[in-house]
Design a protein around this motif. Sequence first.
Motif, PDB file in Angstrom:
ATOM      1  N   SER A 171      83.225  22.950  15.031  1.00 37.39           N
ATOM      2  CA  SER A 171      84.403  22.451  14.315  1.00 37.39           C
ATOM      3  C   SER A 171      84.065  22.143  12.860  1.00 37.39           C
ATOM      4  CB  SER A 171      84.987  21.235  15.026  1.00 37.39           C
ATOM      5  OG  SER A 171      84.016  20.243  15.160  1.00 37.39           O
ATOM      6  N   ALA A 172      82.771  22.048  12.578  1.00 37.56           N
ATOM      7  CA  ALA A 172      82.363  21.900  11.175  1.00 37.56           C
ATOM      8  C   ALA A 172      82.179  23.277  10.534  1.00 37.56           C
ATOM      9  CB  ALA A 172      81.074  21.094  11.076  1.00 37.56           C
ATOM     10  N   GLY A 173      82.363  24.309  11.346  1.00 41.51           N
ATOM     11  CA  GLY A 173      82.267  25.663  10.808  1.00 41.51           C
ATOM     12  C   GLY A 173      80.850  26.130  10.547  1.00 41.51           C
ATOM     13  N   LEU A 174      79.892  25.486  11.171  1.00 44.85           N
ATOM     14  CA  LEU A 174      78.497  25.836  10.906  1.00 44.85           C
ATOM     15  C   LEU A 174      77.950  26.871  11.877  1.00 44.85           C
ATOM     16  CD1 LEU A 174      77.173  22.249  10.122  1.00 44.85           C
ATOM     17  CD2 LEU A 174      78.229  23.919   8.604  1.00 44.85           C
ATOM     18  N   ILE A 175      78.529  26.905  13.056  1.00 46.06           N
ATOM     19  CA  ILE A 175      78.127  27.936  14.029  1.00 46.06           C
ATOM     20  C   ILE A 175      79.398  28.557  14.612  1.00 46.06           C
ATOM     21  CG2 ILE A 175      76.009  26.739  14.673  1.00 46.06           C
ATOM     22  CD1 ILE A 175      78.466  26.645  17.339  1.00 46.06           C
ATOM     23  N   GLU A 176      79.211  29.652  15.297  1.00 43.47           N
ATOM     24  CA  GLU A 176      80.346  30.228  15.997  1.00 43.47           C
ATOM     25  C   GLU A 176      79.911  30.713  17.366  1.00 43.47           C
ATOM     26  OE1 GLU A 176      81.826  33.517  13.834  1.00 43.47           O
ATOM     27  OE2 GLU A 176      80.023  34.732  14.096  1.00 43.47           O
ATOM     28  N   ARG A 177      80.842  30.671  18.304  1.00 41.49           N
ATOM     29  CA  ARG A 177      80.584  31.151  19.656  1.00 41.49           C
ATOM     30  C   ARG A 177      81.392  32.422  19.870  1.00 41.49           C
ATOM     31  NH1 ARG A 177      80.345  25.335  22.863  1.00 41.49           N
ATOM     32  NH2 ARG A 177      81.836  24.478  21.383  1.00 41.49           N
ATOM     33  N   ARG A 178      80.687  33.486  20.212  1.00 38.64           N
ATOM     34  CA  ARG A 178      81.383  34.714  20.625  1.00 38.64           C
ATOM     35  C   ARG A 178      81.026  34.973  22.066  1.00 38.64           C
ATOM     36  NH1 ARG A 178      79.095  38.556  15.977  1.00 38.64           N
ATOM     37  NH2 ARG A 178      79.436  37.135  14.218  1.00 38.64           N
ATOM     38  N   ARG A 179      81.888  35.674  22.721  1.00 37.20           N
ATOM     39  CA  ARG A 179      81.556  36.060  24.078  1.00 37.20           C
ATOM     40  C   ARG A 179      80.588  37.226  23.997  1.00 37.20           C
ATOM     41  NH1 ARG A 179      84.638  32.239  27.291  1.00 37.20           N
ATOM     42  NH2 ARG A 179      82.594  32.255  28.252  1.00 37.20           N
ATOM     43  N   ALA A 180      79.596  37.199  24.861  1.00 41.45           N
ATOM     44  CA  ALA A 180      78.652  38.310  24.888  1.00 41.45           C
ATOM     45  C   ALA A 180      79.340  39.516  25.517  1.00 41.45           C
ATOM     46  CB  ALA A 180      77.419  37.928  25.682  1.00 41.45           C
ATOM     47  N   PRO A 181      79.300  40.655  24.847  1.00 44.07           N
ATOM     48  CA  PRO A 181      80.021  41.837  25.338  1.00 44.07           C
ATOM     49  C   PRO A 181      79.505  42.291  26.705  1.00 44.07           C
ATOM     50  CG  PRO A 181      78.974  42.234  23.193  1.00 44.07           C
ATOM     51  CD  PRO A 181      78.488  40.920  23.664  1.00 44.07           C
ATOM     52  N   GLU A 182      78.214  42.190  26.917  1.00 40.48           N
ATOM     53  CA  GLU A 182      77.644  42.707  28.159  1.00 40.48           C
ATOM     54  C   GLU A 182      77.773  41.742  29.319  1.00 40.48           C
ATOM     55  OE1 GLU A 182      76.176  41.679  25.608  1.00 40.48           O
ATOM     56  OE2 GLU A 182      74.345  40.540  26.061  1.00 40.48           O
ATOM     57  N   ASP A 183      78.115  40.518  29.034  1.00 38.90           N
ATOM     58  CA  ASP A 183      78.393  39.544  30.094  1.00 38.90           C
ATOM     59  C   ASP A 183      79.305  38.493  29.503  1.00 38.90           C
ATOM     60  OD1 ASP A 183      78.545  37.593  31.976  1.00 38.90           O
ATOM     61  OD2 ASP A 183      76.412  37.530  32.427  1.00 38.90           O
ATOM     62  N   ARG A 184      80.540  38.677  29.772  1.00 38.81           N
ATOM     63  CA  ARG A 184      81.538  37.888  29.048  1.00 38.81           C
ATOM     64  C   ARG A 184      81.609  36.431  29.501  1.00 38.81           C
ATOM     65  NH1 ARG A 184      85.103  39.034  26.089  1.00 38.81           N
ATOM     66  NH2 ARG A 184      86.693  37.845  27.201  1.00 38.81           N
ATOM     67  N   ARG A 185      80.758  36.063  30.445  1.00 37.35           N
ATOM     68  CA  ARG A 185      80.689  34.641  30.753  1.00 37.35           C
ATOM     69  C   ARG A 185      79.906  33.925  29.664  1.00 37.35           C
ATOM     70  NH1 ARG A 185      77.922  35.213  36.465  1.00 37.35           N
ATOM     71  NH2 ARG A 185      76.834  36.691  35.136  1.00 37.35           N
ATOM     72  N   ARG A 186      78.940  34.638  29.147  1.00 36.40           N
ATOM     73  CA  ARG A 186      78.014  34.029  28.203  1.00 36.40           C
ATOM     74  C   ARG A 186      78.624  33.877  26.815  1.00 36.40           C
ATOM     75  NH1 ARG A 186      72.562  37.260  28.242  1.00 36.40           N
ATOM     76  NH2 ARG A 186      73.290  37.789  30.332  1.00 36.40           N
ATOM     77  N   HIS A 187      78.173  32.862  26.139  1.00 39.98           N
ATOM     78  CA  HIS A 187      78.519  32.708  24.730  1.00 39.98           C
ATOM     79  C   HIS A 187      77.307  33.040  23.888  1.00 39.98           C
ATOM     80  CE1 HIS A 187      82.265  29.897  24.909  1.00 39.98           C
ATOM     81  NE2 HIS A 187      82.599  31.151  24.750  1.00 39.98           N
ATOM     82  N   VAL A 188      77.530  33.829  22.894  1.00 41.25           N
ATOM     83  CA  VAL A 188      76.472  34.104  21.929  1.00 41.25           C
ATOM     84  C   VAL A 188      76.681  33.169  20.753  1.00 41.25           C
ATOM     85  CG1 VAL A 188      75.672  35.760  20.226  1.00 41.25           C
ATOM     86  CG2 VAL A 188      76.076  36.496  22.590  1.00 41.25           C
ATOM     87  N   VAL A 189      75.679  32.346  20.509  1.00 41.49           N
ATOM     88  CA  VAL A 189      75.805  31.349  19.451  1.00 41.49           C
ATOM     89  C   VAL A 189      75.159  31.858  18.174  1.00 41.49           C
ATOM     90  CG1 VAL A 189      75.376  28.960  18.797  1.00 41.49           C
ATOM     91  CG2 VAL A 189      75.724  29.556  21.196  1.00 41.49           C
ATOM     92  N   ARG A 190      75.898  31.762  17.107  1.00 40.48           N
ATOM     93  CA  ARG A 190      75.389  32.251  15.828  1.00 40.48           C
ATOM     94  C   ARG A 190      75.613  31.230  14.733  1.00 40.48           C
ATOM     95  NH1 ARG A 190      75.675  37.802  17.349  1.00 40.48           N
ATOM     96  NH2 ARG A 190      73.467  38.280  17.039  1.00 40.48           N
ATOM     97  N   LEU A 191      74.696  31.208  13.826  1.00 34.23           N
ATOM     98  CA  LEU A 191      74.879  30.462  12.594  1.00 34.23           C
ATOM     99  C   LEU A 191      75.907  31.219  11.749  1.00 34.23           C
ATOM    100  CD1 LEU A 191      73.032  28.030  12.233  1.00 34.23           C
ATOM    101  CD2 LEU A 191      71.647  29.365  10.670  1.00 34.23           C
ATOM    102  N   THR A 192      76.900  30.521  11.238  1.00 34.01           N
ATOM    103  CA  THR A 192      77.798  31.174  10.289  1.00 34.01           C
ATOM    104  C   THR A 192      77.121  31.221   8.926  1.00 34.01           C
ATOM    105  OG1 THR A 192      78.811  29.090   9.615  1.00 34.01           O
ATOM    106  CG2 THR A 192      79.799  30.222  11.480  1.00 34.01           C
ATOM    107  N   ARG A 193      77.693  31.965   8.032  1.00 31.65           N
ATOM    108  CA  ARG A 193      77.140  32.017   6.686  1.00 31.65           C
ATOM    109  C   ARG A 193      77.134  30.612   6.091  1.00 31.65           C
ATOM    110  NH1 ARG A 193      77.985  36.913   2.831  1.00 31.65           N
ATOM    111  NH2 ARG A 193      77.889  37.710   4.960  1.00 31.65           N
ATOM    112  N   ASN A 194      78.237  29.934   6.316  1.00 31.97           N
ATOM    113  CA  ASN A 194      78.350  28.558   5.844  1.00 31.97           C
ATOM    114  C   ASN A 194      77.279  27.663   6.471  1.00 31.97           C
ATOM    115  OD1 ASN A 194      79.296  26.337   4.549  1.00 31.97           O
ATOM    116  ND2 ASN A 194      81.094  26.043   5.874  1.00 31.97           N
TER     117      ASN A 194
END
Lengths: 163, 163
Positions: free
Chosen positions: A79-102
């Motif tokens: 919610s601070a916009g520092l990371i983002e959660r995407r669903r993993a394409p190969e297993d959509r249960r999983r969340h792939v956590v990424r650092l945003t540019r911000n």
Amino acid sequence: MTAGPVDQTERRSGALLQFVARRMRIRSESVLAPLGLRPRHLVALTVLRDADGISQQGLASSLQLDGTNVVGLLNELESAGLIERRRAPEDRRRHVVRLTRNGAKRLNEAEYALAGAEDEVLGALGPAERDTLYDLLRRAARDTPVTCAEAAGCTEEDRPESY
Amino acid sequence: MTAGPVDQTERRSGALLQFVARRMRIRSESVLAPLGLRPRHLVALTVLRDADGISQQGLASSLQLDGTNVVGLLNELESAGLIERRRAPEDRRRHVVRLTRNGAKRLNEAEYALAGAEDEVLGALGPAERDTLYDLLRRAARDTPVTCAEAAGCTEEDRPESY
DNA sequence: CAGATGATTTGTGTAGCACCAACCATTTAT
DNA sequence: ATAAATGGTTGGTGCTACACAAATCATCTG
């Protein structure tokens, strides 16, 4: 017995780590507060900078934190916009956590702001020594023997629970 | 400025310290429990091994811990016979805290027992590197620029609260 | 003698967790 | 296809490690 003192003590780094880390954390808190961050946010962001695209379980395992608490921690960071959660394409249960540019930017800014805190705590060490310390800690943090089991990316034959 | 990547990141050790220290603490807990000790006891004992004969305020300052909590911590260590409190002869309000012989022994035993924990957490580092890490942490822990103000042993002109 | 100071005790409050249970969405096994 | 397992989420409880305040006692210092 002409031999020397035979390595009297055990030289374990554990207690020293707690000691130094506590001092650092206390000082970090006041530096980070104005940035809307707390020490554990920094830790999470730091881990994410290295292990980008990790799953939440992987993160939980890496941070040695219960999964349910990771959710809350990531909620804050998201919610601070520092990371983002995407669903993993190969297993959509999983969340792939990424650092945003911000997030990467804020992390770097925070580290910059922590110069003073580090000066206070590591004041006894010169620049080259601090560099060495950083490298040692970084390697210890990254290449953990349990990494595979922790990273949660292992295929399936992970580890024979050998440890 | 033909110069290269210009040192992209900030290389602050703070977050890494938290990270590695947490892992170490979690593993240490299970190793120390059977010995009737907890991580913070080890930290206190470790500090006392170096700063023997420190006052309780000095200890509080060194551990960055509130004085009242130091009392409790020392009560535990004292009733376990690991430390002793004597009144300081030159100022009988003060307590001089010392590691007992037994305390030093138990500390050493605990450190010996922590070998496995350290192996897990610092597995990525070789013996020489662990030694380097130990020395760096030790120096950082000891020679803190604020040491004087903290040690509470300063005559009187301590510090002009410059920091 | 009148404060200050070091230590102690006894609260109260808070943050950072672990742990449990229930619940989706999705994947895998049958 | 249906059942079971898995990743994530939410909500709740409880514990531990603190910080902080207040009152007490012993001692030192002006």
